[in-house]
Design a protein around this motif. Structure first.
Motif, PDB file in Angstrom:
ATOM      1  N   TRP A 253      98.851 -31.874  28.992  1.00 49.60           N
ATOM      2  CA  TRP A 253      98.742 -31.169  27.713  1.00 49.60           C
ATOM      3  C   TRP A 253      97.396 -31.421  27.042  1.00 49.60           C
ATOM      4  CZ3 TRP A 253      97.803 -33.792  23.230  1.00 49.60           C
ATOM      5  CH2 TRP A 253      98.141 -35.155  23.168  1.00 49.60           C
ATOM      6  N   LEU A 254      96.889 -32.630  27.163  1.00 50.73           N
ATOM      7  CA  LEU A 254      95.598 -32.955  26.563  1.00 50.73           C
ATOM      8  C   LEU A 254      94.466 -32.277  27.335  1.00 50.73           C
ATOM      9  CD1 LEU A 254      93.706 -34.412  24.668  1.00 50.73           C
ATOM     10  CD2 LEU A 254      94.039 -36.514  26.010  1.00 50.73           C
ATOM     11  N   GLN A 255      94.549 -32.351  28.653  1.00 50.90           N
ATOM     12  CA  GLN A 255      93.552 -31.669  29.492  1.00 50.90           C
ATOM     13  C   GLN A 255      93.469 -30.184  29.145  1.00 50.90           C
ATOM     14  OE1 GLN A 255      91.389 -32.111  32.019  1.00 50.90           O
ATOM     15  NE2 GLN A 255      91.741 -34.105  32.940  1.00 50.90           N
ATOM     16  N   GLU A 256      94.632 -29.524  29.143  1.00 47.54           N
ATOM     17  CA  GLU A 256      94.639 -28.075  28.920  1.00 47.54           C
ATOM     18  C   GLU A 256      94.250 -27.719  27.490  1.00 47.54           C
ATOM     19  OE1 GLU A 256      94.587 -26.096  31.182  1.00 47.54           O
ATOM     20  OE2 GLU A 256      95.728 -26.873  32.876  1.00 47.54           O
ATOM     21  N   GLY A 257      94.651 -28.550  26.533  1.00 47.86           N
ATOM     22  CA  GLY A 257      94.289 -28.268  25.154  1.00 47.86           C
ATOM     23  C   GLY A 257      92.791 -28.292  24.932  1.00 47.86           C
ATOM     24  N   LEU A 258      92.122 -29.323  25.442  1.00 49.64           N
ATOM     25  CA  LEU A 258      90.670 -29.406  25.301  1.00 49.64           C
ATOM     26  C   LEU A 258      89.965 -28.303  26.082  1.00 49.64           C
ATOM     27  CD1 LEU A 258      89.905 -33.227  25.387  1.00 49.64           C
ATOM     28  CD2 LEU A 258      89.522 -31.639  23.497  1.00 49.64           C
ATOM     29  N   ALA A 259      90.439 -28.048  27.304  1.00 49.65           N
ATOM     30  CA  ALA A 259      89.801 -27.024  28.129  1.00 49.65           C
ATOM     31  C   ALA A 259      89.891 -25.655  27.476  1.00 49.65           C
ATOM     32  CB  ALA A 259      90.423 -26.999  29.517  1.00 49.65           C
ATOM     33  N   LYS A 260      91.067 -25.330  26.928  1.00 51.68           N
ATOM     34  CA  LYS A 260      91.234 -24.035  26.276  1.00 51.68           C
ATOM     35  C   LYS A 260      90.432 -23.954  24.991  1.00 51.68           C
ATOM     36  CE  LYS A 260      93.099 -19.983  26.545  1.00 51.68           C
ATOM     37  NZ  LYS A 260      92.670 -19.069  27.616  1.00 51.68           N
ATOM     38  N   LEU A 261      90.395 -25.039  24.234  1.00 51.81           N
ATOM     39  CA  LEU A 261      89.652 -25.064  22.980  1.00 51.81           C
ATOM     40  C   LEU A 261      88.156 -24.877  23.206  1.00 51.81           C
ATOM     41  CD1 LEU A 261      89.868 -25.658  19.857  1.00 51.81           C
ATOM     42  CD2 LEU A 261      89.269 -28.028  20.455  1.00 51.81           C
ATOM     43  N   LEU A 262      87.642 -25.454  24.284  1.00 52.50           N
ATOM     44  CA  LEU A 262      86.193 -25.520  24.487  1.00 52.50           C
ATOM     45  C   LEU A 262      85.670 -24.537  25.535  1.00 52.50           C
ATOM     46  CD1 LEU A 262      85.800 -29.414  24.468  1.00 52.50           C
ATOM     47  CD2 LEU A 262      85.436 -27.829  22.568  1.00 52.50           C
ATOM     48  N   GLU A 263      86.516 -23.672  26.080  1.00 51.16           N
ATOM     49  CA  GLU A 263      86.073 -22.821  27.187  1.00 51.16           C
ATOM     50  C   GLU A 263      85.010 -21.804  26.787  1.00 51.16           C
ATOM     51  OE1 GLU A 263      89.570 -19.378  27.114  1.00 51.16           O
ATOM     52  OE2 GLU A 263      89.730 -21.041  28.526  1.00 51.16           O
ATOM     53  N   ALA A 283     103.500 -17.484  17.044  1.00 54.06           N
ATOM     54  CA  ALA A 283     104.244 -17.221  15.813  1.00 54.06           C
ATOM     55  C   ALA A 283     105.739 -17.095  16.091  1.00 54.06           C
ATOM     56  CB  ALA A 283     103.713 -15.945  15.153  1.00 54.06           C
ATOM     57  N   LYS A 284     106.074 -16.371  17.137  1.00 57.36           N
ATOM     58  CA  LYS A 284     107.475 -16.167  17.490  1.00 57.36           C
ATOM     59  C   LYS A 284     108.138 -17.482  17.899  1.00 57.36           C
ATOM     60  CE  LYS A 284     110.396 -13.397  20.582  1.00 57.36           C
ATOM     61  NZ  LYS A 284     110.382 -12.377  21.667  1.00 57.36           N
ATOM     62  N   ALA A 285     107.434 -18.290  18.683  1.00 54.48           N
ATOM     63  CA  ALA A 285     108.002 -19.553  19.157  1.00 54.48           C
ATOM     64  C   ALA A 285     108.165 -20.554  18.020  1.00 54.48           C
ATOM     65  CB  ALA A 285     107.113 -20.138  20.247  1.00 54.48           C
ATOM     66  N   LEU A 286     107.210 -20.576  17.088  1.00 51.56           N
ATOM     67  CA  LEU A 286     107.339 -21.469  15.941  1.00 51.56           C
ATOM     68  C   LEU A 286     108.528 -21.080  15.073  1.00 51.56           C
ATOM     69  CD1 LEU A 286     103.575 -21.832  14.957  1.00 51.56           C
ATOM     70  CD2 LEU A 286     105.081 -23.712  15.638  1.00 51.56           C
ATOM     71  N   ALA A 287     108.690 -19.774  14.873  1.00 50.83           N
ATOM     72  CA  ALA A 287     109.800 -19.305  14.046  1.00 50.83           C
ATOM     73  C   ALA A 287     111.148 -19.624  14.681  1.00 50.83           C
ATOM     74  CB  ALA A 287     109.662 -17.801  13.803  1.00 50.83           C
ATOM     75  N   ALA A 288     111.204 -19.536  16.002  1.00 53.90           N
ATOM     76  CA  ALA A 288     112.475 -19.764  16.710  1.00 53.90           C
ATOM     77  C   ALA A 288     112.635 -21.207  17.179  1.00 53.90           C
ATOM     78  CB  ALA A 288     112.563 -18.826  17.908  1.00 53.90           C
ATOM     79  N   ASP A 289     111.640 -22.039  16.895  1.00 56.45           N
ATOM     80  CA  ASP A 289     111.634 -23.420  17.394  1.00 56.45           C
ATOM     81  C   ASP A 289     111.869 -23.442  18.908  1.00 56.45           C
ATOM     82  OD1 ASP A 289     111.354 -26.151  17.279  1.00 56.45           O
ATOM     83  OD2 ASP A 289     113.449 -26.542  16.775  1.00 56.45           O
ATOM     84  N   ASP A 290     111.091 -22.618  19.606  1.00 54.23           N
ATOM     85  CA  ASP A 290     111.225 -22.485  21.060  1.00 54.23           C
ATOM     86  C   ASP A 290     109.874 -22.756  21.727  1.00 54.23           C
ATOM     87  OD1 ASP A 290     112.330 -21.945  23.550  1.00 54.23           O
ATOM     88  OD2 ASP A 290     111.887 -19.796  23.413  1.00 54.23           O
ATOM     89  N   LEU A 291     109.294 -23.889  21.411  1.00 53.50           N
ATOM     90  CA  LEU A 291     108.001 -24.263  21.966  1.00 53.50           C
ATOM     91  C   LEU A 291     108.168 -24.870  23.361  1.00 53.50           C
ATOM     92  CD1 LEU A 291     106.519 -25.923  18.771  1.00 53.50           C
ATOM     93  CD2 LEU A 291     105.919 -23.669  19.679  1.00 53.50           C
ATOM     94  N   VAL A 292     107.084 -24.847  24.121  1.00 48.23           N
ATOM     95  CA  VAL A 292     107.054 -25.508  25.427  1.00 48.23           C
ATOM     96  C   VAL A 292     106.814 -26.993  25.185  1.00 48.23           C
ATOM     97  CG1 VAL A 292     105.963 -25.584  27.695  1.00 48.23           C
ATOM     98  CG2 VAL A 292     106.077 -23.416  26.442  1.00 48.23           C
ATOM     99  N   THR A 293     107.670 -27.848  25.700  1.00 50.32           N
ATOM    100  CA  THR A 293     107.505 -29.284  25.497  1.00 50.32           C
ATOM    101  C   THR A 293     106.424 -29.834  26.422  1.00 50.32           C
ATOM    102  OG1 THR A 293     109.134 -29.927  27.165  1.00 50.32           O
ATOM    103  CG2 THR A 293     109.955 -29.445  24.941  1.00 50.32           C
ATOM    104  N   PHE A 294     105.918 -31.006  26.067  1.00 49.40           N
ATOM    105  CA  PHE A 294     104.934 -31.655  26.928  1.00 49.40           C
ATOM    106  C   PHE A 294     105.535 -31.954  28.300  1.00 49.40           C
ATOM    107  CE2 PHE A 294     102.368 -33.677  23.202  1.00 49.40           C
ATOM    108  CZ  PHE A 294     101.843 -32.425  22.914  1.00 49.40           C
TER     109      PHE A 294
END
Length: 546
Positions: A253-263, A283-294
């Protein structure tokens, strides 16, 4: 942009000193079970495994050199050869070790040998009689499975030079060796060179991976509509740097977060906001509390069950790291990576870098993103798909495959759609002026259709073909706002802007097309016309195909 050196056949790698020592050995190899000092072997094997995992090939080589001869040593030597991209040598060492009968019949060492043997063979099948190009500064080498893809080399070298300089300052890490890219000519070949399966590749639309101290990508030439290949290359380079900086201790999750942020760092000093489709998913996932877990993200986002879930996961981790960057700056990112490199849990490290508990950070991030995404327009997620065999020739000829089929079905069944469909038929029969009139009638028939981006694109491209660039520009710009990453549309907009004298605007539009699909033949004709540097102009003229 840098010139591309002349290509040459890809070498099999430097002569491995371990292979040389093995060939000169006179004693029979000692089976692992009979090794004279099991504790010494275990210590050397642990040292080797730690070094390989951190991509410290020099220390890994020292560990192998100190190991007693035998099949167990050959396994480690084969793994080292594989990380050096010396695939034939790796295959020879690993195949010999597996066939020797000296490895335990089951267990980690045999599994390691078979895993890397499969990868060494897979890499050779994936690359075939490859060619290799090296950047003028010697910092990047690119290996191409298909010589047609050498076209991208100069653009990749230029972007990587920008990225290398930026990340040396931002992340405080710079490789002390050339970064190796391997460009494949078929997406499914990713399954030959990594733990991914064919299903993973097709399900999530994966086009790039960073593993085993190399970056492997699919050529945009073989993907339907191309893809953001330069951003992907820089994304993978961030993975490369984070692996080096943290000794491979950063979780997915950290690898992908930085890579996506800085690409996009190579083309923008600040991180860019989420694209509308990803924003809508989040937006939809936050509203439904259906996020992808680490936990779901491990071991790879490419293994998630759909492209939508993968895109959502990217949106989550990109914005999490984005909030940290916005509120704590580069120092916050540096503190996070420093702690992870020291062995601290990544969630705890992020919390410390932010200044509170991870639970509070997570709640804060959710609040921030709910506000930023609420009520904002979305958009359809662009599906990444390989070209079908019958589409390849049409794509290489510059045809825009996105315009095939009934592109106006979304207009409903009224007069606007009827006029638009008639415009398509007239276009196919070569009656461009009459087709343009039908499209104008479609726009006039329904106020809701007047600014439809698909209709605007069709009409804009017609006006461009009819030599009416001034009328084409606003239409193509409207269509481009709706679909900025559509390369043929960006190329058309760039040409229209060039023809009306807006060379700066043309360069921006053409650059959009280039970073998604540089294989549009006519694109290079326009790039030649707007080039400022004489060397660039000459290169683009050589690639121009009208």
């Amino acid at each position: 942009m840098a010139e591309v050196p002349t290509s040459m056949p890809e070498a099999t790698g430097p002569e491995d000193p371990v292979l040389l020592a093995r060939s000169q050995a006179t004693a029979e190899p000692t089976p692992l079970a009979l090794a004279p000092d099991a504790d010494a072997w275990s210590e050397l094997a642990d040292r080797f495994d730690g070094a390989i995992n951190a991509w410290d090939l020099a220390d890994a080589a020292d560990a192998v050199a100190a190991m007693p001869g035998g099949s167990a040593r050959d396994v480690k030597a084969g793994v080292l050869a594989f990380h050096r991209a010396a695939y034939p040598e790796a295959e020879s060492l690993l195949a010999g070790a597996v066939a020797s009968g000296q490895l335990p019949p089951a267990g980690a060492l045999r599994e390691e040998a078979q895993h890397y043997l499969d990868l060494a063979r897979g890499a050779q099948r994936a690359l075939g009689p490859a060619t290799r190009l090296t950047s003028p500064d010697g910092q990047v080498e690119v290996v191409f499975a298909n010589a047609k893809d050498e076209l991208i080399a100069s653009y990749l070298f230029a972007a990587m030079a920008e990225a290398r300089q930026a990340f040396a300052a931002d992340l405080g890490v710079e490789p002390d060796h050339p970064v190796r890219f391997e460009i494949l000519d078929d997406a499914v070949k990713l399954a030959l060179v990594s733990p991914l399966t064919r299903e993973n590749v097709y399900t999530t639309g994966t086009v790039g991976i960073t593993k085993y101290r190399r970056i492997v990508m699919v050529s945009p030439r073989v993907m339907l509509y191309g893809y953001g290949w330069i951003d992907t290359a820089v994304h993978e380079y961030v993975h490369y740097l984070v692996t080096l900086k943290t000794r491979n201790r950063a979780p997915v999750w950290l690898q992908e977060g930085l890579a996506k942020l800085l690409e996009t760092r190579w083309r923008s000093p600040d991180p860019l906001p989420l694209e509308p489709p990803s924003r809508k998913l989040l937006a939809k996932a936050l509203a439904a509390d259906d996020l992808v877990t680490f936990a779901e993200m491990y071991p790879s986002l490419a293994m998630l069950p759909s492209q939508e879930r993968a895109a959502l996961a990217y949106a989550q981790v990109q914005t999490m790291l984005g909030v940290l960057h916005e509120e704590r700056g580069g120092a916050g990112i540096d503190e996070l990576l420093r702690r992870v490199a020291a062995g601290e849990d990544a969630e705890a490290a992020l919390a410390a870098a932010w200044g509170d508990s991870f639970e509070r950070f997570d709640a804060h991030w959710r609040d921030v993103m709910k506000k930023r995404t609420a009520g904002k327009p979305g958009g359809a997620l662009r599906k990444l798909q390989p070209l079908a065999p019958d589409q390849q020739a049409a794509a290489e000829a510059g045809e825009d495959l996105s315009l095939l089929g009934d592109v106006f079905s979304h207009l409903g069944g009224g007069a606007a759609r009827q006029h638009a469909r008639l415009g398509v038929l007239l276009t196919l029969r070569g009656h461009l002026g009459a087709a343009a009139k039908q499209y104008e009638k479609a726009r006039a028939a329904d106020a809701r259709v007047r600014d439809d981006p698909k209709l605007a694109r069709r009409l804009g491209e017609l006006y461009l073909q009819l030599g009416k660039a001034a009328r084409a520009v606003p239409l193509l710009r409207r269509a481009g706002e709706d679909d900025p990453e559509q390369p043929n549309l960006a190329a058309a907009e760039g040409r229209a802007l060039r023809l009306v004298g807006d060379l700066a605007g043309a360069r921006l539009a053409l650059a959009r097309a280039l970073r998604v699909n540089p294989f549009i033949p006519a694109l290079h004709c326009d790039l030649a016309q707007v080039a400022i540097d004489p060397a660039e102009q000459q290169r683009e003229q050589g690639l121009c195909r009208e």
